[in-house]
Design a protein around this motif. Structure first.
Motif, short mmCIF file in Angstrom:
data_model
loop_
_atom_site.label_atom_id
_atom_site.label_comp_id
_atom_site.label_asym_id
_atom_site.label_seq_id
_atom_site.Cartn_x
_atom_site.Cartn_y
_atom_site.Cartn_z
N MET A 194 0.84 -1.19 0.00
CA MET A 194 0.00 0.00 0.00
C MET A 194 0.88 1.24 0.00
N VAL A 195 0.29 2.34 -0.51
CA VAL A 195 0.97 3.63 -0.48
C VAL A 195 -0.02 4.67 0.07
N VAL A 196 0.45 5.48 1.01
CA VAL A 196 -0.37 6.54 1.60
C VAL A 196 0.24 7.89 1.22
N LEU A 197 -0.55 8.75 0.60
CA LEU A 197 -0.08 10.04 0.11
C LEU A 197 -0.43 11.15 1.10
N ALA A 198 0.57 11.92 1.51
CA ALA A 198 0.35 13.08 2.37
C ALA A 198 0.07 14.28 1.47
N SER A 199 -1.19 14.47 1.13
CA SER A 199 -1.58 15.51 0.18
C SER A 199 -1.48 16.90 0.82
N ALA A 200 -1.19 17.88 -0.02
CA ALA A 200 -1.07 19.26 0.44
C ALA A 200 -2.38 19.75 1.03
N LEU A 201 -2.28 20.61 2.01
CA LEU A 201 -3.46 21.28 2.56
C LEU A 201 -3.73 22.53 1.75
N ILE A 202 -4.97 22.71 1.36
CA ILE A 202 -5.37 23.87 0.57
C ILE A 202 -6.60 24.51 1.22
N PRO A 203 -6.92 25.76 0.88
CA PRO A 203 -8.12 26.39 1.46
C PRO A 203 -9.37 25.57 1.15
N SER A 204 -10.32 25.61 2.06
CA SER A 204 -11.56 24.87 1.87
C SER A 204 -12.32 25.40 0.66
N PRO A 205 -13.11 24.55 0.01
CA PRO A 205 -13.88 25.00 -1.16
C PRO A 205 -14.78 26.20 -0.81
N GLY A 206 -14.74 27.19 -1.65
CA GLY A 206 -15.57 28.37 -1.42
C GLY A 206 -14.91 29.44 -0.57
N ALA A 207 -13.67 29.19 -0.10
CA ALA A 207 -13.00 30.16 0.76
C ALA A 207 -12.72 31.46 0.01
N GLY A 208 -12.32 31.34 -1.25
CA GLY A 208 -12.05 32.53 -2.06
C GLY A 208 -13.30 33.37 -2.27
N GLU A 209 -14.40 32.69 -2.59
CA GLU A 209 -15.67 33.39 -2.79
C GLU A 209 -16.14 34.05 -1.50
N LEU A 210 -15.96 33.34 -0.38
CA LEU A 210 -16.35 33.91 0.91
C LEU A 210 -15.51 35.15 1.23
N ALA A 211 -14.21 35.09 0.91
CA ALA A 211 -13.35 36.25 1.16
C ALA A 211 -13.84 37.47 0.39
N GLU A 212 -14.26 37.26 -0.86
CA GLU A 212 -14.80 38.36 -1.65
C GLU A 212 -16.12 38.88 -1.06
N THR A 213 -16.95 37.97 -0.61
CA THR A 213 -18.23 38.36 -0.01
C THR A 213 -18.03 39.22 1.23
N LEU A 214 -17.03 38.85 2.02
CA LEU A 214 -16.78 39.57 3.27
C LEU A 214 -15.93 40.81 3.07
N GLY A 215 -15.42 40.98 1.84
CA GLY A 215 -14.63 42.18 1.56
C GLY A 215 -13.24 42.13 2.13
#
Length: 369
Positions: free
Chosen positions: A348-369
């Motif tokens: 077996m192989v286990v991949l330590a995937s990169a952490l990225i912003p949660s989905p919609g974080a960019g849109e939320l940032a724009e909404t909140l200004g």
């Protein structure tokens, strides 16, 4: 200007819950806005924590209970922020509540709807390892304990209506919008994982025995889809050896140039816990640099090597090949300490995937200004 003694907290993971409790204990009215069906966030998916080895659910359960019971905290589940007007001290926050097709006041959390539901779909909470019903709660300790009907998969058979004694099923439920008067907004939207299927040389999504570390966490958990048994997805057999690959999609100029910070420790923890489940298991971590950034973390890695027998090789895996018959995985890697090219086969192989912003974080940032 009239000051408003209320605060909105967006996101109900460990950070959002603690912020809500701290604010509520300070006397503020807290509106906790969560787009999912339950509070708890990513930590609810973990088996144990590092470097103490404490149970993750034992850590967050008291906070989950505290949030749901605190008189100063109002939960807004299945909800998303759609707008923000006003100024600091006097904001108007627009929140859209999406339907869960269940009456939240009537549902007792008995699970009768899930028991009779004939539809099974991949379980998102377990990152696709295992199945759930179209009528579901994400996990057994979900809070609030209210079921959801997933209309993306519901076949409208009506069995849940017949099974639900409190008559809580609401197939015609629609979204609603409300405005919250708050003086401040705290954003704690957490993280998601980079999808490693974009890295074709690792075969994620094509090779069944290549999984992510979050999938492996659910496999290690006693409440997970395999009841804590480490097995190969391809055949259900117990693996004899497992490779952990670090920095998958991170420290990569083509994808995410930053270090995700927690992955070295997370893989070390997972290797230790896996060996606690299966003492004869051979675990091997391939890394670029080990980054033990906190108190007791280097000692934790030293213990993994000396006490638990976890192996470490400094080198980035270039490619993974799958044996067509056995589904075993051959890793091609250069040991950057010796300069030698290595070929190793693993179950077996286990991949330590990169952490990225949660989905919609960019849109939320724009909404909140």
């Amino acid at each position: 200007m009239d000051r408003v003694g209320a605060v909105a907290v967006i996101g109900s993971g460990i950070a959002g819950m603690q912020a809500s409790l701290d604010l509520a204990e300070s006397g503020y009215r807290v509106y906790l806005v969560e787009k999912g069906q339950t509070i708890g966030g990513r930590m609810a998916q973990l088996d144990k924590t590092f470097p103490t080895g404490d149970c993750a659910m034992c850590t967050i359960s008291p906070r989950m209970a505290g949030v749901t019971r605190h008189p100063n905290i109002k939960l807004h589940m299945n909800s998303e922020v759609t707008g923000l007007d006003g100024e600091p001290g006097a904001f108007k926050l627009s929140v859209r509540k999406n339907p869960r097709f269940v009456d939240e006041e009537a549902c007792t959390g008995c699970g009768a709807c899930a028991q009779v539901c004939p539809v099974q779909v991949p379980n998102e909470f377990a990152s696709g390892i295992g199945m759930r019903k179209a009528a579901f709660i994400p996990f057994a300790q979900a809070a609030p304990l209210i079921y959801t009907i997933d209309k993306d998969y519901c076949i409208n058979c009506g069995l849940c209506d017949l099974a639900c004694e409190p008559d809580a099923i609401r197939h015609g439920q629609t979204e609603s919008v409300q405005t919250l008067d708050v003086g401040a907004v705290v954003v704690s939207t957490g993280y998601s994982q980079y999808d490693p299927s974009a890295i074709l040389e690792y075969g994620y999504g094509e090779y069944p025995n290549v999984i992510t570390n979050l999938q492996f966490e659910r496999m290690l958990s006693a409440s997970g889809p395999t009841s804590g048994h480490v097995i190969r997805p391809s055949d259900g057999a117990e693996p004899k050896n497992i490779a952990f690959i670090q920095c998958v999609g991170s420290r990569d100029q083509k994808r995410n140039p930053y270090c995700s910070k927690v992955c070295c420790m997370a893989s070390t923890k997972e290797a230790i816990v896996a060996k606690e489940h299966a003492p004869d298991l051979d675990t091997h971590i391939f890394y670029i640099d080990m980054r033990a950034f906190g108190k007791g973390y280097q000692e934790y890695i030293d213990k993994a090597k000396s006490v638990h027998g976890v192996n470490y090789t400094r080198g980035r895996v270039a490619r993974i090949f799958q044996d067509g018959a056995s589904k075993n995985l051959k890793l091609m890697v250069e040991n950057t300490e010796t300069g030698k090219r290595l070929e190793r086969e693993f179950d077996m192989v286990v991949l330590a995937s990169a952490l990225i912003p949660s989905p919609g974080a960019g849109e939320l940032a724009e909404t909140l200004g």
